[in-house]
Design an enzyme around this catalytic site. Structure first.
Site, PDB file in Angstrom:
ATOM      1  N   GLY A   1     -10.151  -6.240  -3.983  1.00 10.62           N
ATOM      2  CA  GLY A   1      -8.811  -6.558  -4.472  1.00 10.62           C
ATOM      3  C   GLY A   1      -8.016  -7.372  -3.469  1.00 10.62           C
ATOM      4  CG  ASP A   2      -7.013  -5.798   0.260  1.00 13.63           C
ATOM      5  OD1 ASP A   2      -5.782  -5.741   0.170  1.00 13.63           O
ATOM      6  OD2 ASP A   2      -7.737  -4.794   0.366  1.00 13.63           O
ATOM      7  NE  ARG A   3     -11.256 -13.535  -0.096  1.00 16.60           N
ATOM      8  CZ  ARG A   3     -11.133 -14.425   0.895  1.00 16.60           C
ATOM      9  NH1 ARG A   3     -12.084 -14.526   1.808  1.00 16.60           N
ATOM     10  NH2 ARG A   3     -10.063 -15.178   0.985  1.00 16.60           N
TER      11      ARG A   3
ATOM     12  CE1 TYR B   1      -4.560  -0.822   0.262  1.00 14.22           C
ATOM     13  CE2 TYR B   1      -3.386  -2.875   0.583  1.00 14.22           C
ATOM     14  CZ  TYR B   1      -4.545  -2.193   0.273  1.00 14.22           C
ATOM     15  OH  TYR B   1      -5.687  -2.891  -0.045  1.00 14.22           O
TER      16      TYR B   1
END
Length: 500
Positions: free
Chosen positions: A279-281, A140
């Site tokens: 997006g993290d999933r 990030y």
């Protein structure tokens, strides 16, 4: 080995807050919405969300991230306790926090504060990477991946490394198994990497980060989006030296490239909702499947399904940090579709209208589709209650159903008008309706002269039963009879004539 392979997540943790309420007027002193009745929700964000989601699937997860002793960092530790093992790096400031203000589930404002960055690596973090069996880098742009870059490069030479990049961070290390930029991010990265931009030479391992605007870059034009994303993926494989790139395309799925013709993996369902964290999933699921030995094609297909479910089940707002963690190996893959009860509760909380419809839906035909489309148009979500196989046999006889419940559910979920499907075992759906508590229970107009046993139940919570026009002459029974005929005896171009 028994159970899933442990996953090491390396990246920048955030703390996310949502203030979600209603907005039905503008402020008198400025043209801005007035959000009232707001409820606060706090959850892990950034790399911490990716780690949390992987752990929620029943996987052993360690998170390497920069944390200090500020209030936000202490809150994040509490949220991750007993779920994710933490390996902490020193930080230069407070944990970054993101606060969204939402009205009826739609973000109207976002506030960011906290300027903490990773201040350096530790021997403990390097040792974790040297011992890891699979790694997800959730970058990030706050420095965690940068300070551990050498150790990440060593890891990529021997184990699966999935890299979820950020425009403010560096490129993936050479040899990473899979990079997962969004279409907009891939466009930015590819523009930097192309030789005409004066960046890294071919095969040169990528380009250095440079300042970017705070706004998300604009996605490619819809008419050329796939072609541009495919070209961007090829360019990134060349520039970064990674094995594969999966460009995420939102509700359109993902495009997987190994440098030649790409594989388009469409989303299994068309869903609308809060995509924050999708997006993290996606990245967490792809990393987990690669860790367990899946091919990239299989991993991306599983990741698309998981991201679609995540959005359908409420996205970030659907997370429950207080929920019991599943046992190791008890993954979320079995939850093929949104939970109907949770979906109905969320729509009610947001002030929407929940519509439900029911039936056997054996051999789905045009009459069914017309009914369901009409039902969806009168509300904000449609939940379909389906008789189980045993229930259908009791109602229709021993030769039915023609299609098993699992397949009937899958076909129904393929309809754009259906938001969730629930199977009930009883002869009538009263028990399920008590859980869903729809505002409207919709039935076909062919029930006009039939007493509906569930009508009084629906009205007990101020719900209403409505009848909708039904296409005459459509019938599962008649379709089955026609299919059983010798081909020469089948009528051509004529709709069935039986009522149902």
């Amino acid at each position: 080995m028994t159970g899933p392979v442990p996953l090491l997540v390396v990246g920048d943790a955030l703390l996310d807050h949502d203030l979600s309420g209603q907005a039905d007027r503008l402020a008198p002193d400025a043209p801005v919405p007035v959000v009232h009745g707001a409820r606060r929700a706090t959850r892990p964000g950034g790399a911490a969300l990716a780690a949390y989601l992987a752990a929620a699937d029943g996987r052993e997860v360690t998170l390497v991230t920069a944390l200090g002793d500020d209030e936000a960092a202490r809150t994040l530790r509490r949220l991750l306790k007993d779920r994710v093992r933490l390996v902490e790096l020193p930080t230069t400031g407070r944990l970054p926090r993101k606060t969204r203000i939402l009205a009826r589930g739609v973000p109207v404002l976002r506030l960011d504060d906290g300027d903490g960055r990773a201040a350096g690596a530790t021997e403990e973090a390097r040792a974790e990477l040297d011992a890891a069996q699979a790694v997800l880098v959730a970058d990030y742009g706050r420095g965690t991946a940068d300070v551990l870059r050498d150790a990440l490069g060593r890891a990529a030479a021997r184990i699966p490394v999935v890299w979820d990049p950020h425009p403010r961070g560096g490129p993936p290390v050479r040899g990473a198994r899979l990079a997962t930029p969004s279409a907009a991010e891939a466009r930015v990265f590819a523009d930097r990497a192309r030789p005409s931009a004066g960046t890294a030479p071919a095969g040169g391992g990528g380009c250095p980060p440079r300042p970017v605007a705070d706004a998300e870059p604009a996605p490619p034009d819809a008419r050329t989006g796939l072609r541009r994303s495919a070209a961007d993926a090829r360019e990134l494989i060349r520039a970064w030296g990674v094995t594969s790139v999966a460009v995420t395309l939102g509700e359109s799925g993902a495009l997987l490239s190994h440098g030649d013709e790409p594989l388009l993996v469409p989303a299994p369902d068309s869903v609308a909702g809060d995509a924050c964290g999708a997006g993290d999933r996606f990245a967490a699921t792809a990393a987990a499947l690669l860790a367990d030995g899946a091919l990239p094609e299989t991993a991306v297909q599983g990741a698309v399904r998981a991201a679609t479910r995540y959005v359908a089940e409420g996205g970030a707002a659907g997370l429950r940090p207080d929920a019991k963690r599943p046992a190791p190996g008890e993954t979320a893959e079995g939850r093929a579709h949104p939970d109907p009860v949770r979906l109905a509760a969320r729509v009610r909380e947001e002030g929407g209208t929940v519509v439900a419809a029911g039936g056997c839906f054996d051999l789905l035909h045009a009459g069914h589709v017309a009914l369901l489309q009409a039902a969806r148009r009168i509300g904000d979500c449609l939940i379909v209650c389906v008789n189980s196989d045993a229930s259908v046999r009791r109602r229709k006889g021993g030769t039915r159903p023609l299609v098993p419940a699992a397949d009937r559910v899958r076909v129904l979920m393929a309809l754009g008008c259906v938001d969730a499907v629930a199977v009930f075992e009883e002869d009538t759906p009263e028990r399920l309706l008590e859980q869903v508590r729809p505002h409207i229970w919709a039935k076909g107009g062919d029930y006009a002269l039939t007493r509906l046993p569930e009508a009084s139940l629906v009205r007990s919570w101020d719900g209403e039963v409505v009848l909708l026009p039904y296409l005459d002459g459509r019938s599962t029974t008649e379709l089955a009879a026609r299919a059983a005929l010798d081909p020469a005896e089948r009528p051509v171009g004529r709709a069935p004539t039986a009522r149902r």
